[in-house]
Design a protein around this motif. Structure first.
Motif, mmCIF file in Angstrom:
data_model
loop_
_atom_site.group_PDB
_atom_site.id
_atom_site.type_symbol
_atom_site.label_atom_id
_atom_site.label_comp_id
_atom_site.label_asym_id
_atom_site.label_seq_id
_atom_site.Cartn_x
_atom_site.Cartn_y
_atom_site.Cartn_z
ATOM 1 N N GLY A 156 -4.852 6.433 -25.493
ATOM 2 C CA GLY A 156 -4.681 7.832 -25.879
ATOM 3 C C GLY A 156 -5.876 8.720 -25.609
ATOM 4 N N LYS A 157 -7.028 8.120 -25.297
ATOM 5 C CA LYS A 157 -8.230 8.914 -25.016
ATOM 6 C C LYS A 157 -8.387 9.023 -23.500
ATOM 7 N N GLN A 158 -7.911 10.122 -22.940
ATOM 8 C CA GLN A 158 -7.856 10.272 -21.498
ATOM 9 C C GLN A 158 -9.250 10.376 -20.873
ATOM 10 N N MET A 159 -9.346 9.871 -19.653
ATOM 11 C CA MET A 159 -10.559 9.997 -18.845
ATOM 12 C C MET A 159 -10.101 10.535 -17.493
ATOM 13 N N ILE A 160 -10.214 11.837 -17.290
ATOM 14 C CA ILE A 160 -9.592 12.482 -16.131
ATOM 15 C C ILE A 160 -10.450 12.427 -14.878
ATOM 16 N N SER A 161 -11.684 11.972 -14.984
ATOM 17 C CA SER A 161 -12.574 11.909 -13.829
ATOM 18 C C SER A 161 -12.376 10.604 -13.066
ATOM 19 N N ILE A 162 -11.990 10.694 -11.805
ATOM 20 C CA ILE A 162 -11.859 9.503 -10.968
ATOM 21 C C ILE A 162 -13.211 8.827 -10.798
ATOM 22 N N ASP A 163 -14.242 9.624 -10.627
ATOM 23 C CA ASP A 163 -15.593 9.074 -10.459
ATOM 24 C C ASP A 163 -16.017 8.272 -11.686
ATOM 25 N N THR A 164 -15.776 8.816 -12.889
ATOM 26 C CA THR A 164 -16.148 8.108 -14.108
ATOM 27 C C THR A 164 -15.324 6.845 -14.286
ATOM 28 N N GLN A 165 -14.026 6.936 -14.000
ATOM 29 C CA GLN A 165 -13.194 5.733 -14.096
ATOM 30 C C GLN A 165 -13.693 4.644 -13.154
ATOM 31 N N THR A 166 -14.083 5.041 -11.962
ATOM 32 C CA THR A 166 -14.597 4.065 -10.998
ATOM 33 C C THR A 166 -15.864 3.407 -11.510
#
Length: 283
Positions: free
Chosen positions: A110-120
């Motif tokens: 439920g806690k979204q992480m919208i940054s592709i860079d951060t997810q990577t």
């Protein structure tokens, strides 16, 4: 009449909320794999800087020193890859790891992480903490560009396989249903997994545009598998991959849409084995 509509809509979402989250608790996963007589383990990798725990399911029977890391789309979870972790040829050949991306499954659900860079960066840290070497990153849909960006972050990534990846910022298709996740009047009605997916989808084109200058840094083999009837992520994404990756193989799948990764694993698995063989020959 309008109030009745929203009341009925609310009942629909509330009644289906659990079934639409696409996640299974650890106990259910352990039970399913025990019935299949397949040893598996589940771990939670802590990313202290982000107050985040990432859930990972692993099957490590494989005799080869290669690790396949699977990244799902949205909304989804690591359970999308169960058929791959159960596949006899794959699990006896290499080590397999399916990850709940941030915001999904049991990774800070439920806690979204919208940054592709951060997810990577998060997935790269998971790979490092698990001490995985000779990694082939596999990602579908939203997970595709995350998998493709991993070689920039982590030297242990030896190849990338993208299945129906949403990677072209100029052809990122708008999904009108995502609007319900953004309107304050309807957001609370939407199941949690869909809210996270809507938050990702709303800014996905901008996120892709922000990182597209970096694709030239990907110096490992990339395979792009895509159905030519994909209505969610258009087949033209294939042309984008061909234009930005220096070492890319395109695999068009005739007559199929966006469901390939989770609905037709028997089509994807031979290409994963092909990529493993290709990497072994170059080392």
């Amino acid at each position: 009449m309008r109030l009745l509509f929203f009341f009925l809509l609310g009942l629909l979402f509330l009644s289906s909320c659990k079934s639409l989250q696409y996640r299974l608790p650890d106990e259910a996963i352990y039970s399913a794999f025990a019935k299949a007589d397949i040893p598996t383990s589940i771990s939670y990798v802590e990313i202290d800087s982000l107050d985040l725990k990432v859930r990972v399911q692993s099957v490590t029977q494989g005799i080869e020193d290669y690790n396949l890391v699977f990244l799902h789309g949205s909304p989804s979870s690591l359970t999308a890859w169960q058929a791959y972790l159960k596949d006899s040829t794959l699990r006896h050949t290499v080590k397999l790891h399916a990850i709940d991306r941030p915001g999904y499954g049991y990774s800070n659900f439920g806690k979204q992480m919208i940054s592709i860079d951060t997810q990577t960066k998060v997935i790269s840290e998971v790979i490092n903490q698990l001490n995985l070497k000779n990694v082939i990153a596999i990602g579908t849909s939203y997970g595709g560009p995350v998998a493709a960006r991993l070689p920039i972050e982590n030297d242990h990534i030896k190849a990338v396989v993208m299945v129906s990846p949403a990677i072209d910022p100029d052809n990122e298709k708008r999904v009108w249903q995502s609007d319900f996740t953004q309107w304050w009047l309807t957001r609370w009605l939407v199941p949690t997994g869909y809210r996270v997916a809507g938050d990702e989808k709303t800014v996905h084109a901008q996120e892709l545009a922000a990182i597209e200058k970096d694709w030239s840094q990907v110096n490992v083999p990339v395979m792009h598998i895509h159905g030519d009837r994909d209505e969610l992520v258009p087949f033209i994404n294939v042309a984008y991959s061909q234009s930005v990756f220096s070492n890319v193989e395109v695999v068009p799948i005739s007559g199929l849409g966006h469901e390939i990764a989770w609905a037709r694993p028997e089509l994807v698995i031979p290409y994963l084995l092909e990529m493993i063989k290709k990497i072994k020959q170059t080392q």
